[in-house]
Design a protein around this motif. Structure first.
Motif, PDB file in Angstrom:
ATOM      1  N   PRO A 103      -7.378   8.828   5.444  1.00 24.11           N
ATOM      2  CA  PRO A 103      -7.947   8.389   4.160  1.00 24.11           C
ATOM      3  C   PRO A 103      -8.771   9.501   3.517  1.00 24.11           C
ATOM      4  CG  PRO A 103      -8.557   6.919   5.950  1.00 24.11           C
ATOM      5  CD  PRO A 103      -7.935   8.111   6.571  1.00 24.11           C
ATOM      6  N   SER A 104      -8.729   9.542   2.196  1.00 25.71           N
ATOM      7  CA  SER A 104      -9.568  10.484   1.453  1.00 25.71           C
ATOM      8  C   SER A 104     -10.399   9.677   0.460  1.00 25.71           C
ATOM      9  CB  SER A 104      -8.706  11.513   0.721  1.00 25.71           C
ATOM     10  OG  SER A 104      -7.822  10.860  -0.154  1.00 25.71           O
ATOM     11  N   LEU A 109      -7.827   3.740  14.300  1.00 25.92           N
ATOM     12  CA  LEU A 109      -6.389   3.616  14.019  1.00 25.92           C
ATOM     13  C   LEU A 109      -5.570   4.192  15.174  1.00 25.92           C
ATOM     14  CD1 LEU A 109      -4.041   2.984  12.069  1.00 25.92           C
ATOM     15  CD2 LEU A 109      -4.314   5.306  11.144  1.00 25.92           C
ATOM     16  N   ASP A 119       4.468  -2.422   9.242  1.00 25.88           N
ATOM     17  CA  ASP A 119       3.373  -1.452   9.392  1.00 25.88           C
ATOM     18  C   ASP A 119       2.554  -1.757  10.637  1.00 25.88           C
ATOM     19  OD1 ASP A 119       2.109  -3.728   8.629  1.00 25.88           O
ATOM     20  OD2 ASP A 119       1.263  -2.925   6.769  1.00 25.88           O
ATOM     21  N   GLU A 146      -2.179   7.966   3.251  1.00 25.73           N
ATOM     22  CA  GLU A 146      -3.606   7.724   3.042  1.00 25.73           C
ATOM     23  C   GLU A 146      -4.164   6.684   4.011  1.00 25.73           C
ATOM     24  OE1 GLU A 146      -1.276   7.560   0.726  1.00 25.73           O
ATOM     25  OE2 GLU A 146      -1.397   5.744  -0.488  1.00 25.73           O
ATOM     26  N   GLU A 147      -3.288   5.979   4.705  1.00 26.33           N
ATOM     27  CA  GLU A 147      -3.764   5.074   5.743  1.00 26.33           C
ATOM     28  C   GLU A 147      -4.050   5.833   7.033  1.00 26.33           C
ATOM     29  OE1 GLU A 147      -1.803   0.752   4.828  1.00 26.33           O
ATOM     30  OE2 GLU A 147      -0.475   2.306   5.646  1.00 26.33           O
ATOM     31  N   PHE A 169      -9.444  -4.918   9.587  1.00 26.39           N
ATOM     32  CA  PHE A 169      -9.986  -4.882  10.955  1.00 26.39           C
ATOM     33  C   PHE A 169     -10.231  -3.459  11.422  1.00 26.39           C
ATOM     34  CE2 PHE A 169      -5.584  -4.120  12.060  1.00 26.39           C
ATOM     35  CZ  PHE A 169      -5.646  -3.345  13.206  1.00 26.39           C
ATOM     36  N   LEU A 170      -9.545  -2.489  10.777  1.00 30.84           N
ATOM     37  CA  LEU A 170      -9.802  -1.101  11.147  1.00 30.84           C
ATOM     38  C   LEU A 170     -11.095  -0.573  10.532  1.00 30.84           C
ATOM     39  CD1 LEU A 170      -6.185   0.360  10.816  1.00 30.84           C
ATOM     40  CD2 LEU A 170      -7.433  -0.144  12.920  1.00 30.84           C
ATOM     41  N   TRP A 171     -11.577  -1.238   9.500  1.00 30.26           N
ATOM     42  CA  TRP A 171     -12.767  -0.771   8.790  1.00 30.26           C
ATOM     43  C   TRP A 171     -14.019  -1.550   9.174  1.00 30.26           C
ATOM     44  CZ3 TRP A 171     -12.484   3.533   5.816  1.00 30.26           C
ATOM     45  CH2 TRP A 171     -11.224   3.946   5.381  1.00 30.26           C
ATOM     46  N   ARG A 187     -11.039  -0.438  -3.538  1.00 32.12           N
ATOM     47  CA  ARG A 187      -9.915   0.159  -2.843  1.00 32.12           C
ATOM     48  C   ARG A 187      -9.246  -0.917  -1.993  1.00 32.12           C
ATOM     49  NH1 ARG A 187     -10.203   5.714   0.586  1.00 32.12           N
ATOM     50  NH2 ARG A 187      -8.116   5.677   1.496  1.00 32.12           N
ATOM     51  N   TYR A 220     -12.755   5.733  11.452  1.00 32.92           N
ATOM     52  CA  TYR A 220     -11.563   4.957  11.090  1.00 32.92           C
ATOM     53  C   TYR A 220     -10.332   5.551  11.775  1.00 32.92           C
ATOM     54  CZ  TYR A 220      -7.535   3.587   8.299  1.00 32.92           C
ATOM     55  OH  TYR A 220      -6.304   3.137   7.906  1.00 32.92           O
ATOM     56  N   THR A 250      -5.355  -3.691   5.922  1.00 30.55           N
ATOM     57  CA  THR A 250      -6.089  -4.609   6.787  1.00 30.55           C
ATOM     58  C   THR A 250      -7.519  -4.138   6.905  1.00 30.55           C
ATOM     59  OG1 THR A 250      -6.171  -5.599   8.979  1.00 30.55           O
ATOM     60  CG2 THR A 250      -5.396  -3.327   8.837  1.00 30.55           C
ATOM     61  N   LEU A 303       0.101  -3.233  11.058  1.00 28.83           N
ATOM     62  CA  LEU A 303      -1.345  -3.219  10.859  1.00 28.83           C
ATOM     63  C   LEU A 303      -1.825  -4.662  10.761  1.00 28.83           C
ATOM     64  CD1 LEU A 303      -1.849  -0.264   8.328  1.00 28.83           C
ATOM     65  CD2 LEU A 303      -2.156  -0.291  10.824  1.00 28.83           C
ATOM     66  N   LEU A 318     -17.497  -0.380  10.939  1.00 26.97           N
ATOM     67  CA  LEU A 318     -17.702   1.064  10.950  1.00 26.97           C
ATOM     68  C   LEU A 318     -19.098   1.387  10.438  1.00 26.97           C
ATOM     69  CD1 LEU A 318     -14.350   2.610   9.664  1.00 26.97           C
ATOM     70  CD2 LEU A 318     -15.220   2.478  11.994  1.00 26.97           C
ATOM     71  N   ILE A 349       0.840  -1.189   0.000  1.00 26.99           N
ATOM     72  CA  ILE A 349       0.000   0.000   0.000  1.00 26.99           C
ATOM     73  C   ILE A 349       0.881   1.248   0.000  1.00 26.99           C
ATOM     74  CG2 ILE A 349      -1.819   1.237   1.242  1.00 26.99           C
ATOM     75  CD1 ILE A 349      -2.696  -1.424   0.091  1.00 26.99           C
ATOM     76  N   ASP A 378      -7.992  11.672  -4.374  1.00 26.98           N
ATOM     77  CA  ASP A 378      -7.415  10.448  -3.848  1.00 26.98           C
ATOM     78  C   ASP A 378      -7.043   9.501  -4.985  1.00 26.98           C
ATOM     79  OD1 ASP A 378      -6.786   8.151  -2.600  1.00 26.98           O
ATOM     80  OD2 ASP A 378      -8.775   7.795  -1.742  1.00 26.98           O
TER      81      ASP A 378
END
Lengths: 292, 589
Positions: free
Chosen positions: A217-218, A250, A183, A213-214, B37-39, B31, A246, B35, A185, B42, A94, B582
């Protein structure tokens, strides 16, 4: 993978070198201090003369002024193995440039620093398990091996720091500085892996690589989010409130990571891929006391 | 605000293409993330259920549509009228010669209209007046006419059959639409530009087409045989020899003959109709050329109306025949309409008009001895008495000296001495022809019957038919006067032409044979295209057009540069906005 490192970048690294927080027992003289006193390059202390001491270490200037015979003690400096654990799971693809690219360049730079300080440097790429390692060796010939290995690496697979750390411990014969680049993540546990490294006597340093962007984010609208590691998909309509949630999630994840690292006295650094690599090394790592 | 190119507004339909592309693009985006798990879990944001509503919030789409709008508007050339709008006067030659086929397909008039409309488009005129110019000029669009109305009027207009306008006609029409100061430009489209045009008038010459035609046609009664002789002159003004057939018809019989007229020359023909008692005659050339209107001519012989002539002196059969060709003649001893004094002294009881042939008249002219001949010169070639007469063809071998002569109009001289003079004495006219016909070539030329016909026209003013056997389009034919009144008129197509009570004259609008109906009978009138329309236009060198292209006419401010600038600005903004989008949302362009 593109050319990992160039002459200009190496020149700008200057005379930086790693700083070890604890003294190590080294087999040969390096630039890292060893708890073994004796003939070395760095003066450490005085002690009263006892019969049998080498007269060459008597400080005659002090005897002339104080009328006491003191023997100089030296810290023996030794080399220090530096292990670079590089996360090359799919999530590192990414970003623009990708996190993997950024991490690869960083790995090459740190390897160069270590080798130039006469340290032994090894490269241990990992995903959910340890990849093909390059055991630590010293000398610029090792640099060529590391660069060649880095150029051939591609991000693939999932991440498991715990399993990778366990396998790493089984490979490393001696403790050293472990630069863990990832990362972080992952929903899996990583605390156990970090603990294993510390308990093995290593001196870990955690460098987290994230794409901007992580972090912020846009892009709004209907999205199909795809996990690059697991290929799982989630459909979501992203609006500003979704992004705010989000970012909050994070931040909580990063807080948990920092706490885990702090509890194990592991230095932590965050590098966004839009931050120039040389700036990260010269400012962030230097300020953090990792290099000098 | 007006749009000079409104058709460009159709380009706004491209907005549909842009919207379609956006509809295709607004499908669910994909997109990749490190990961999930953060999304996961939501709260999903709200979004418009319909794609068309989602389009409304896309700033790139709005920018692109705005840019397209401004581009389309700028292409339509919106123009703001500030102050007085630019005005242009279009004067288009509407005479008969503009009917000449110029390029094998289009007439000169059609080409003129095309160029005039193009001039309106180029000039971006706000207002335009249009005048059809001939000796019967018409204002097609007044001075406040919008440009579009002027273009429509031009496109729908047709040339007439009239003669060319005179300078006075031009001045009159310019004055009628407000004068030259009312317009920024005045442009004349004509095949026969004015020799000395007003300085404000720009001229665009419209030429092309080959022409020749019948330039003289008259019928003379043959006193001996009782029939008639037709006199025809054919001119070829074209660049190539003309071969064809000349056909003379009296309605019942016709005579055809092959002709070959070299380029730039003319031929005269005399065709006898020994037994004809007709009153209507036509002469036609076949095949027709680029201007067919003068390839057919009409002549009417008004036999039922007589002219009383008193002949004094030596009889001359040529002159008498010419008189009879012009009008039925009844010889009388007294009370005549015309007294012909031929090589004799005038009697004391002269009545009516007088034609003196090699004769004097007290108080008017007194002859001396005869002198030698010489060249004939026309001092007043435009005089009605010389209409259709070609003085250069005349030869005179003997011209008398004059002891005295009263003031009058000397029309022709021979050997420097008066040869043909018109006097006005009291209520009558006196014509003086200095030489006997035998001392000239008049008896063998077509000019004698023409000249005599012109004299008769001035003798007998009414009733109309006699005076207008050879009438031209647009020339007034008197319907009232001292002669027999005309009750009605029948046109060439046989249909009646309305005559108002008390109407004094009638102006035939098209060539052909007309019939004037009186209580005593019906009298034909041959109406022809004016002879001047047959003449070739003056040679005009290319580039001689005195036309200045319009730049930015005063009073019109173009808005397209502003709109084009706005469109460019919006495109730049859109480009920057796109660059900030973006990358995950970007699609290849």
């Amino acid at each position: 993978m593109e050319r990992v490192i160039d002459e200009e970048f190496l020149r700008r690294l200057g005379n930086l070198r790693f700083i070890a927080r604890r003294r190590r027992k080294g087999d040969i003289f390096g630039v890292h201090p060893s708890p073994r006193s004796g003939m070395s390059l760095e003066f450490a202390d005085y002690r009263p003369y006892t019969p049998g001491d080498d007269f060459r270490y008597v400080d005659w200037n002090v005897y002339g002024r104080l009328d006491r015979i003191l023997v100089k003690r030296f810290s023996r400096e030794s080399d220090l193995p530096i292990y670079i654990l590089l996360d090359l799971s799919s999530s590192m693809r990414i970003g623009t440039p990708s996190k993997a690219s950024y991490a690869t360049h960083l790995s090459a730079a740190l390897a160069y620093l270590g080798l130039r300080s006469l340290d032994r440097v090894g490269l241990y790429p990992f995903t959910d398990r340890l990849g093909r390692p390059i055991p630590p060796r010293h000398g610029m010939g090792q640099m060529a091996h590391i660069l060649s290995a880095l150029a051939g690496l591609e991000p693939v697979g999932e991440t498991s720091i715990d399993r990778a750390a366990a396998e790493f411990n089984s490979h490393s014969r001696e403790s050293g500085i472990v630069v863990l680049i990832s990362d972080f993540l992952t929903a899996d546990s990583y605390e156990e892996g970090l603990g294993r490294l510390v308990h093995r006597g290593h001196e870990p340093i955690a460098i987290q690589i994230l794409a901007p962007e992580e972090v912020h984010p846009s892009g709004l609208g209907r999205m199909q989010l795809i996990d690059v590691e697991t290929k799982q998909r989630v459909r979501l309509t992203v609006d500003r409130s979704t992004i705010a949630s989000y970012e909050k999630r994070l931040e909580e994840h990063l807080r948990r990571l920092r706490r885990a690292l702090f509890e194990r006295r592991i230095p932590y650094f965050l590098a966004l891929t839009d931050l120039p690599l040389s700036r990260f090394i010269h400012e962030e790592l230097r300020r953090g006391g990792v290099i000098e | 605000m007006i749009f000079l190119r409104p058709a460009s507004l159709y380009l706004s339909l491209l907005a549909g293409v842009i919207l379609l592309l956006y509809l295709l693009r607004t499908r669910t985006g994909r997109r990749e993330v490190a990961t999930l798990f953060l999304w996961k879990g939501l709260h999903s944001g709200r979004t418009a259920p319909a794609r068309r509503l989602r389009l409304l919030v896309d700033p790139l789409l709005i920018l692109q549509l705005l840019a397209l709008l401004f581009i389309v508007l700028s292409l339509a050339e919106p123009t703001l009228q500030t102050g007085s709008a630019s005005r242009i006067a279009i004067l288009i030659d509407g005479s008969a010669s503009m009917r000449t086929i110029a390029d094998g397909e289009h007439s000169r008039y059609e080409l003129a209209v095309k160029r005039a409309i193009a001039l309106l488009d180029e000039g971006r005129a706000g207002r335009a007046a249009v005048i059809s110019l001939s000796d019967h000029p018409r204002i097609l669009v007044g001075p406040e006419g919008p440009r579009d109305e002027a273009a429509e009027a031009l496109a729908s207009s047709r040339p007439g059959w009239y003669a060319d306008a005179s300078p006075s006609d031009l001045s009159r029409m310019i004055a009628a639409i407000g004068g030259e100061g009312e317009f920024d430009r005045a442009v004349l489209f004509s095949d026969r530009p004015f020799p000395d045009p007003p300085p404000f008038l720009e001229t665009i010459a419209i030429t092309g087409g080959e022409n020749g035609g019948i330039t003289a046609f008259t019928i003379r009664e043959d006193p001996a045989a009782g029939g008639v002789d037709a006199f025809v002159r054919v001119d070829n003004y074209g660049g190539e020899d003309r071969a064809g057939r000349l056909r003379i018809s009296d309605g019942a019989d016709s005579v055809e003959m092959a002709i070959l007229i070299p380029s730039g020359s003319s031929e005269d023909y005399v065709i006898p109709f020994p037994t004809s008692r007709s009153v209507s005659f036509t002469a036609a050339l076949e095949p027709a050329d680029d201007f067919p209107a003068d390839d057919i001519r009409y002549f009417a012989l008004a036999r039922p109306i007589e002219l009383s002539v008193r002949w004094v002196g030596t009889p001359d059969r040529y002159l008498l025949a010419a008189l009879r060709a012009a009008v039925p003649v009844r010889l009388v001893g007294e009370g005549a309409d015309l007294t012909v004094i031929y090589d004799a002294d005038p009697p004391p009881d002269v009545t009516g008009d007088v034609l003196l042939v090699h004769a004097g008249m007290p108080g008017i002219v007194r002859l001396g001895g005869d002198g030698g001949g010489g060249d004939v010169l026309a001092l007043a070639p435009d005089h009605p008495l010389l209409a259709g007469v070609r003085p250069a063809d005349l030869r005179v071998w003997s011209v008398p000296f004059l002891d005295s002569i009263a003031p009058g109009d000397v029309l022709l001289t021979a050997a420097g001495r008066p040869f043909l003079v018109e006097f006005t004495e009291g209520g009558r006219r006196v014509w003086f022809l200095a030489s006997e016909l035998a001392a000239t070539n008049l008896p063998v030329t077509v000019d004698l019957p023409i000249l005599v016909q012109n004299i008769v026209r001035r003798v007998i003013r009414l009733p109309a038919p006699l005076d207008y056997r050879w009438a031209v389009v647009g020339a007034g034919i008197p319907l009232r006067g001292s002669g027999e009144p005309v009750d009605s008129v029948v046109g060439p197509d046989g249909g009646p032409i309305r005559i108002l009570p008390g109407q004094a004259a009638f102006f035939p609008p098209v060539p052909g044979e007309y019939r004037l109906v009186t209580k005593r009978g019906t009298y034909p009138v041959g109406v022809n295209v004016p002879l001047s329309e047959s003449l070739p236009p003056p040679v005009i060198e290319p580039g001689e057009d005195r036309v200045a292209r319009l730049g930015g006419p005063a009073g019109l401010r173009p808005l397209w540069p502003i709109l084009a600038g706005l469109a460019a600005f919006l495109l730049v903004v859109e480009w920057f906005a796109y660059a900030r989008v973006d990358p995950f949302q970007r699609r290849p362009r």
